[in-house]
Design a protein around this motif. Sequence first.
Motif, PDB file in Angstrom:
ATOM      1  N   ASP A  55      -3.406   2.478  -5.695  1.00  0.00           N
ATOM      2  CA  ASP A  55      -2.151   2.454  -4.913  1.00  0.00           C
ATOM      3  C   ASP A  55      -2.002   1.220  -4.040  1.00  0.00           C
ATOM      4  O   ASP A  55      -1.244   1.230  -3.086  1.00  0.00           O
ATOM      5  CB  ASP A  55      -2.055   3.717  -4.048  1.00  0.00           C
ATOM      6  CG  ASP A  55      -3.040   3.693  -2.889  1.00  0.00           C
ATOM      7  OD1 ASP A  55      -4.186   3.265  -3.104  1.00  0.00           O
ATOM      8  OD2 ASP A  55      -2.660   4.079  -1.777  1.00  0.00           O
ATOM      9  N   SER A  89      -0.032   7.422   1.833  1.00  0.00           N
ATOM     10  CA  SER A  89      -0.654   8.675   1.363  1.00  0.00           C
ATOM     11  C   SER A  89      -0.389   8.904  -0.125  1.00  0.00           C
ATOM     12  O   SER A  89       0.262   9.872  -0.503  1.00  0.00           O
ATOM     13  CB  SER A  89      -0.115   9.888   2.124  1.00  0.00           C
ATOM     14  OG  SER A  89       0.042   9.613   3.478  1.00  0.00           O
ATOM     15  N   ASP A 120       0.855  -1.178   0.000  1.00  0.00           N
ATOM     16  CA  ASP A 120       0.000   0.000   0.000  1.00  0.00           C
ATOM     17  C   ASP A 120       0.898   1.238   0.000  1.00  0.00           C
ATOM     18  O   ASP A 120       1.734   1.406   0.891  1.00  0.00           O
ATOM     19  CB  ASP A 120      -0.853  -0.057   1.288  1.00  0.00           C
ATOM     20  CG  ASP A 120      -1.896   1.041   1.347  1.00  0.00           C
ATOM     21  OD1 ASP A 120      -1.915   1.902   0.446  1.00  0.00           O
ATOM     22  OD2 ASP A 120      -2.672   1.054   2.320  1.00  0.00           O
ATOM     23  N   VAL A 121       0.747   2.095  -0.986  1.00  0.00           N
ATOM     24  CA  VAL A 121       1.534   3.328  -1.034  1.00  0.00           C
ATOM     25  C   VAL A 121       1.073   4.232   0.111  1.00  0.00           C
ATOM     26  O   VAL A 121      -0.125   4.434   0.309  1.00  0.00           O
ATOM     27  CB  VAL A 121       1.345   4.052  -2.383  1.00  0.00           C
ATOM     28  CG1 VAL A 121       2.138   5.359  -2.406  1.00  0.00           C
ATOM     29  CG2 VAL A 121       1.756   3.150  -3.543  1.00  0.00           C
TER      30      VAL A 121
HETATM   31 MG   LIG Z   1      -2.453   3.939   0.342  1.00  0.00          MG
END
Ligand SMILES: [Mg+2]
Length: 404
Positions: free
Chosen positions: A111, A13, A10-11
């Motif tokens: 993302d 922000s 998960d990227v």
């Molecule tokens: Mg994210």
Amino acid sequence: MSDRLIFHIDVNSAFVSWSAVEMLKNGGPDLREVPSIVGGDPDSRRSIVAAKSIPAKKYGIVTGEPVSSALRKCPNLVIAGSNFDWYVKCSRAFKAICQEYTPTMQSFSIDEVFLDMSGMNLIYPDPIATAYEIKDRVYKELGFTVNVGVASNKLCAKMASDFEKPNKVHTLFSNEIESKMWPLPVEDLFTCGKSTSARLRSLGIFTIGELAKYPVEQLTMLLGERGAIHFHNYANGIDDSPVLQETEDAKGYSAETTVEEDLVDIESINRLLLAQTDVVAARMRADEGKCRCIGVTFRNLDFVNKSHQKKLPEATDVTDIIFETAKQLIRESWHGEPLRLLGLSLSDIERDGFEQMSLFQDENKEKRKALDSTLDSIRGKFGNSAVQRASTIDTSKNINRRNQ
Ligand SMILES: [Mg+2]
């Protein structure tokens, strides 16, 4: 199923980080270090918080709220315009790195990906080391950070990646559920929104652990059978769903948002729908695709998903047509019940650039297509604040004619 090995990446922000990478290249500030959001024009009533930095989160700013309300919470908030074309590039580069590690990757959102790493122990004997390698490669090669959750199913991997951020690897194996997940407040459980957690609290359920041990029959009275089983399983870390390897080509383009505050009025729904339209239409145009089918999905408080879709007389990549159709679908299918999830999907993708001649051919279409690519490039250069869609174009006439 305990022999599965799943990563959720998960990227951190995402939109804020991606904008930060772009702004840093031009000598700008690092949005990640200050209270900041990616949104749009603070004067526009339609503008919402598309993403927030970790420092902004500390002010209580939530994704999907109007920019004006975020500004009240934090007057020093830095507001960056969005650049969807750039986000699509960052997203693709991120997923390309992830895809190198397994043939079975599921794009979960712009993302987030799930990787099925099961049975890869010959190539990657140490899963934790591999998780660190992916995380560090993304940062070194692309300049933004990710969290990696490592577990034996998708739910636990997703919960794990949501532990402390940014730039971390966390595990949540079955023997860790009690110590790492059960003490968390119940609203931290994936898919458990504010309204469900409020209802659970009325039963005296405050933590995921309390939910896990609560009798299912009594949960059923509160959440219905589906909801009760779902939340009982999730609280116990049970999830057998497979990592679905789907290419964007096959499934089209979609965006889904779980809101922190239930959507109860048409203005908030349309605001979110417009933000989603912007993202998915930009992604589709980046691939030179056009869709023939537009769908909306929403979920009410009883955890029931409703979908409604419409075939268009001809394929389109025009944002306004997509937005107007999506609004129409909501008008036809939503009856005012509070919503916790809203999704938009574009499918039946055509990619050959060939448009069938049609009796519905609209002489303004070329103009609107030109306008869209102008809007995309203005957003690219100056962010959404430079775009005043509502005053630039009046689509009502064209849309009405299309439906006659
Ligand atoms: Mg994210």
